[in-house]
Design a protein around this motif. Structure first.
Motif, PDB file in Angstrom:
ATOM      1  N   THR A 112       0.864  -1.174   0.000  1.00 46.95           N
ATOM      2  CA  THR A 112       0.000   0.000   0.000  1.00 46.95           C
ATOM      3  C   THR A 112       0.901   1.223   0.000  1.00 46.95           C
ATOM      4  OG1 THR A 112      -1.684  -1.179   1.257  1.00 46.95           O
ATOM      5  CG2 THR A 112      -1.841   1.216   1.207  1.00 46.95           C
ATOM      6  N   LEU A 113       0.699   2.116  -0.969  1.00 44.14           N
ATOM      7  CA  LEU A 113       1.558   3.293  -1.117  1.00 44.14           C
ATOM      8  C   LEU A 113       0.773   4.565  -0.827  1.00 44.14           C
ATOM      9  CD1 LEU A 113       3.552   2.388  -4.353  1.00 44.14           C
ATOM     10  CD2 LEU A 113       4.024   1.757  -1.984  1.00 44.14           C
ATOM     11  N   MET A 114       1.400   5.438  -0.063  1.00 40.05           N
ATOM     12  CA  MET A 114       0.784   6.713   0.286  1.00 40.05           C
ATOM     13  C   MET A 114       1.646   7.857  -0.244  1.00 40.05           C
ATOM     14  SD  MET A 114      -0.397   8.209   4.002  1.00 40.05           S
ATOM     15  CE  MET A 114       1.209   8.082   4.786  1.00 40.05           C
ATOM     16  N   VAL A 115       1.011   8.780  -0.930  1.00 38.10           N
ATOM     17  CA  VAL A 115       1.676  10.003  -1.391  1.00 38.10           C
ATOM     18  C   VAL A 115       1.118  11.178  -0.602  1.00 38.10           C
ATOM     19  CG1 VAL A 115       1.944  11.618  -3.311  1.00 38.10           C
ATOM     20  CG2 VAL A 115       2.200   9.158  -3.707  1.00 38.10           C
ATOM     21  N   GLY A 195      -2.996  10.836  -0.964  1.00 37.61           N
ATOM     22  CA  GLY A 195      -3.614   9.826  -1.807  1.00 37.61           C
ATOM     23  C   GLY A 195      -3.032   8.459  -1.482  1.00 37.61           C
ATOM     24  N   ILE A 196      -3.879   7.432  -1.396  1.00 40.67           N
ATOM     25  CA  ILE A 196      -3.424   6.081  -1.058  1.00 40.67           C
ATOM     26  C   ILE A 196      -3.969   5.083  -2.077  1.00 40.67           C
ATOM     27  CG2 ILE A 196      -3.354   4.268   0.697  1.00 40.67           C
ATOM     28  CD1 ILE A 196      -3.936   6.347   2.814  1.00 40.67           C
ATOM     29  N   SER A 197      -3.067   4.241  -2.605  1.00 44.83           N
ATOM     30  CA  SER A 197      -3.470   3.162  -3.509  1.00 44.83           C
ATOM     31  C   SER A 197      -2.651   1.925  -3.163  1.00 44.83           C
ATOM     32  CB  SER A 197      -3.255   3.567  -4.976  1.00 44.83           C
ATOM     33  OG  SER A 197      -1.878   3.810  -5.218  1.00 44.83           O
ATOM     34  N   ALA A 198      -2.954   0.800  -3.805  1.00 44.10           N
ATOM     35  CA  ALA A 198      -2.263  -0.447  -3.489  1.00 44.10           C
ATOM     36  C   ALA A 198      -2.074  -1.265  -4.756  1.00 44.10           C
ATOM     37  CB  ALA A 198      -3.056  -1.247  -2.455  1.00 44.10           C
ATOM     38  N   GLY A 199      -0.993  -2.056  -4.784  1.00 46.61           N
ATOM     39  CA  GLY A 199      -0.755  -2.876  -5.957  1.00 46.61           C
ATOM     40  C   GLY A 199       0.524  -3.681  -5.871  1.00 46.61           C
ATOM     41  N   ILE A 200       0.875  -4.325  -6.989  1.00 45.81           N
ATOM     42  CA  ILE A 200       2.052  -5.181  -7.069  1.00 45.81           C
ATOM     43  C   ILE A 200       3.196  -4.431  -7.751  1.00 45.81           C
ATOM     44  CG2 ILE A 200       0.738  -7.318  -7.030  1.00 45.81           C
ATOM     45  CD1 ILE A 200       0.943  -7.427 -10.070  1.00 45.81           C
ATOM     46  N   PRO A 201       4.440  -4.904  -7.565  1.00 37.94           N
ATOM     47  CA  PRO A 201       5.593  -4.144  -8.072  1.00 37.94           C
ATOM     48  C   PRO A 201       5.809  -4.196  -9.574  1.00 37.94           C
ATOM     49  CG  PRO A 201       6.323  -6.142  -6.965  1.00 37.94           C
ATOM     50  CD  PRO A 201       4.852  -6.031  -6.707  1.00 37.94           C
ATOM     51  N   PHE A 209       6.378  -0.579  -9.210  1.00 38.86           N
ATOM     52  CA  PHE A 209       5.195   0.025  -8.603  1.00 38.86           C
ATOM     53  C   PHE A 209       4.703   1.274  -9.352  1.00 38.86           C
ATOM     54  CE2 PHE A 209       6.634  -2.315  -4.761  1.00 38.86           C
ATOM     55  CZ  PHE A 209       5.452  -2.958  -4.444  1.00 38.86           C
ATOM     56  N   GLU A 210       5.015   1.390 -10.632  1.00 39.89           N
ATOM     57  CA  GLU A 210       4.682   2.613 -11.368  1.00 39.89           C
ATOM     58  C   GLU A 210       3.180   2.884 -11.397  1.00 39.89           C
ATOM     59  OE1 GLU A 210       5.464   4.724 -15.739  1.00 39.89           O
ATOM     60  OE2 GLU A 210       6.547   2.901 -15.187  1.00 39.89           O
ATOM     61  N   ASP A 211       2.376   1.853 -11.639  1.00 40.55           N
ATOM     62  CA  ASP A 211       0.920   2.028 -11.674  1.00 40.55           C
ATOM     63  C   ASP A 211       0.389   2.513 -10.326  1.00 40.55           C
ATOM     64  OD1 ASP A 211       0.366   1.341 -14.307  1.00 40.55           O
ATOM     65  OD2 ASP A 211       0.286  -0.792 -13.866  1.00 40.55           O
ATOM     66  N   THR A 212       0.866   1.894  -9.257  1.00 45.41           N
ATOM     67  CA  THR A 212       0.367   2.225  -7.920  1.00 45.41           C
ATOM     68  C   THR A 212       0.784   3.625  -7.499  1.00 45.41           C
ATOM     69  OG1 THR A 212       0.623  -0.123  -7.384  1.00 45.41           O
ATOM     70  CG2 THR A 212       0.181   1.350  -5.564  1.00 45.41           C
ATOM     71  N   ILE A 213       2.012   3.994  -7.812  1.00 48.72           N
ATOM     72  CA  ILE A 213       2.485   5.355  -7.501  1.00 48.72           C
ATOM     73  C   ILE A 213       1.663   6.376  -8.260  1.00 48.72           C
ATOM     74  CG2 ILE A 213       4.423   6.968  -7.671  1.00 48.72           C
ATOM     75  CD1 ILE A 213       6.287   4.513  -7.440  1.00 48.72           C
ATOM     76  N   GLN A 214       1.462   6.122  -9.544  1.00 43.83           N
ATOM     77  CA  GLN A 214       0.701   7.055 -10.368  1.00 43.83           C
ATOM     78  C   GLN A 214      -0.704   7.247  -9.834  1.00 43.83           C
ATOM     79  OE1 GLN A 214      -0.922   6.012 -14.390  1.00 43.83           O
ATOM     80  NE2 GLN A 214       0.549   7.531 -15.098  1.00 43.83           N
ATOM     81  N   MET A 215      -1.346   6.146  -9.427  1.00 40.23           N
ATOM     82  CA  MET A 215      -2.693   6.237  -8.889  1.00 40.23           C
ATOM     83  C   MET A 215      -2.725   7.079  -7.617  1.00 40.23           C
ATOM     84  SD  MET A 215      -5.836   5.664  -8.891  1.00 40.23           S
ATOM     85  CE  MET A 215      -5.857   4.583 -10.316  1.00 40.23           C
ATOM     86  N   ALA A 216      -1.785   6.837  -6.706  1.00 35.20           N
ATOM     87  CA  ALA A 216      -1.736   7.607  -5.460  1.00 35.20           C
ATOM     88  C   ALA A 216      -1.516   9.089  -5.759  1.00 35.20           C
ATOM     89  CB  ALA A 216      -0.639   7.073  -4.550  1.00 35.20           C
ATOM     90  N   GLU A 217      -0.680   9.382  -6.728  1.00 35.88           N
ATOM     91  CA  GLU A 217      -0.417  10.778  -7.078  1.00 35.88           C
ATOM     92  C   GLU A 217      -1.640  11.430  -7.721  1.00 35.88           C
ATOM     93  OE1 GLU A 217       3.217  11.116  -9.291  1.00 35.88           O
ATOM     94  OE2 GLU A 217       4.386  11.055  -7.428  1.00 35.88           O
ATOM     95  N   TYR A 218      -2.341  10.698  -8.569  1.00 32.55           N
ATOM     96  CA  TYR A 218      -3.552  11.240  -9.176  1.00 32.55           C
ATOM     97  C   TYR A 218      -4.590  11.560  -8.099  1.00 32.55           C
ATOM     98  CZ  TYR A 218      -2.103   9.960 -13.940  1.00 32.55           C
ATOM     99  OH  TYR A 218      -1.460   9.870 -15.152  1.00 32.55           O
TER     100      TYR A 218
END
Length: 365
Positions: A112-115, A195-201, A209-218
């Motif tokens: 789970t990634l938090m920006v 922003g918080i999202s979750a995903g695989i590396p 984790f590019e997809d998950t980082i992008q989602m958290a940033e959006y």
């Protein structure tokens, strides 16, 4: 040699023990392909596995897996070992597994990634000093909250934090603590977003984790409220806290359709924001929305009209360029999609409370 991470979609019925056996099979013949297996992650529940391997190229990894056990990875990306460790906590087998025959590791790579972003809201002369002082205080507190909730700070720069969590609950509770701190010490000159999202590396993207980082940033950049999470994060949080009742009213939970809309919106925005001819009609056509439906959806999810969203996005980009002080005002106006320097200055003053020329003078003093 470069280091790679690969992704295996594990068939149903395959356990962590089976993955450990395949890993051992890799290690027995890795020298034939000039490879060195560093470690792996296995998630029985999500049926995924990821290997971290030092290798001359991707083909060597495919050939190694093909020869060792036949389970060829679906995707391979090149990674930096330091970055991998910052997200996942290790780049070698965990100590508890080293003394076992198979080194069975049932350790998911799902994170789970938090920006967290702190941005300038107004640009009065006093606000710059206030911002700098507030940033120093918030930075220390945010890092402390992350550590207290078992988070790993992956990236940190002025006004920006990327934090990785194994536990969804820890991520959500950490974000609530950060928001509570901001609410206690409200700084009007700072726009505070999480922003918080979750995903695989490993996905179809080239970076970890590019997809998950992008989602958290959006979610951080455009969602209407200050603390937003994806529906997946919400569902995982609920599953981890089944005995608890009630939803924290400060958290903005976006449905999958909401998230899909925001992704489409931001991907299109990033393509066209420098074009001064882009209009709300263009957004509607690209997203497949009528003018009225697009406006209603934007107000509900983003809190701004399509034109207002595009203008604010351009102004944030312009502010970044002004801070770099590598271009003059006219150049920045055209680079960021404004039709003229005069219109840019007018919009900038409306949002930030001063002309860009005065802001440049202020930052140089």
């Amino acid at each position: 040699m470069p280091i790679y991470m690969d992704f295996h979609d594990v068939p149903e019925g395959i356990t962590a023990k089976h993955v450990a056996e395949m890993h051992q099979a890799d290690l027995k013949i890795e020298h034939k392909y000039n490879c060195r297996g560093l470690t792996y992650w296995c998630d029985e529940r999500r049926q995924t596995a990821f290997c971290l391997i030092e290798a001359p190229n991707k083909k060597a990894i495919i050939d190694l897996h093909e020869q060792a056990h036949g389970d060829v990875p679906q995707r391979i990306i090149e990674v930096n070992d330091t970055i991998v460790e910052s997200f996942l906590g290790r780049i070698v087998d965990p100590e508890k597994s080293k003394n076992t025959k198979l080194n069975i590791i049932n350790d998911p790579a799902f994170r789970t990634l938090m920006v967290v972003k702190l941005r300038k809201n107004t640009l009065r002369k006093s606000s710059i000093n206030t911002l700098n002082a507030a940033l120093r205080g918030y930075t220390k507190s945010i890092v402390n909250f992350a550590v207290a909730h078992e988070g790993r700070v992956v990236k940190q720069k002025t006004g920006y934090f990327l934090i990785s969590f194994v536990s969804v609950t820890n991520a959500v509770m950490c974000s609530v603590k950060i928001q509570e701190l901001y609410n206690m010490v409200i700084t009007p000159d700072i726009d505070f977003r999480i922003g918080i999202s979750a995903g695989i590396p490993v996905t179809k993207r080239e970076s970890i984790f590019e997809d998950t980082i992008q989602m958290a940033e959006y979610l951080c950049d455009v969602a209407k409220r200050n603390l937003s999470i994806s529906s997946e994060v919400h569902d995982l949080y609920e599953s981890e806290n089944q005995n608890k009742t009630g939803q924290n009213p400060s958290i903005n939970v976006l449905t999958k359709s909401d998230v899909d809309f925001i992704v489409q919106l931001m991907e299109y925005t990033e393509k066209v924001w420098t074009n001064s001819n882009t209009t709300a009609i263009d957004f509607g056509k690209q997203l497949g929305y009528s003018k009225s439906k697009l406006y209603r959806t934007m107000i509900a999810l983003v809190g701004k009209s399509p034109n207002g969203h595009l203008k604010n996005y351009r102004l944030r980009k312009a502010l970044q360029l002004l801070d770099k002080q590598t271009s003059n005002i006219s150049e920045i106006a055209y680079k960021t999609g404004f039709s003229s320097p005069a219109y840019f200055s007018k919009c900038f003053q409306e949002v930030y409370g001063m002309l860009p020329s005065n802001y440049i003078k202020q930052t140089r003093n």
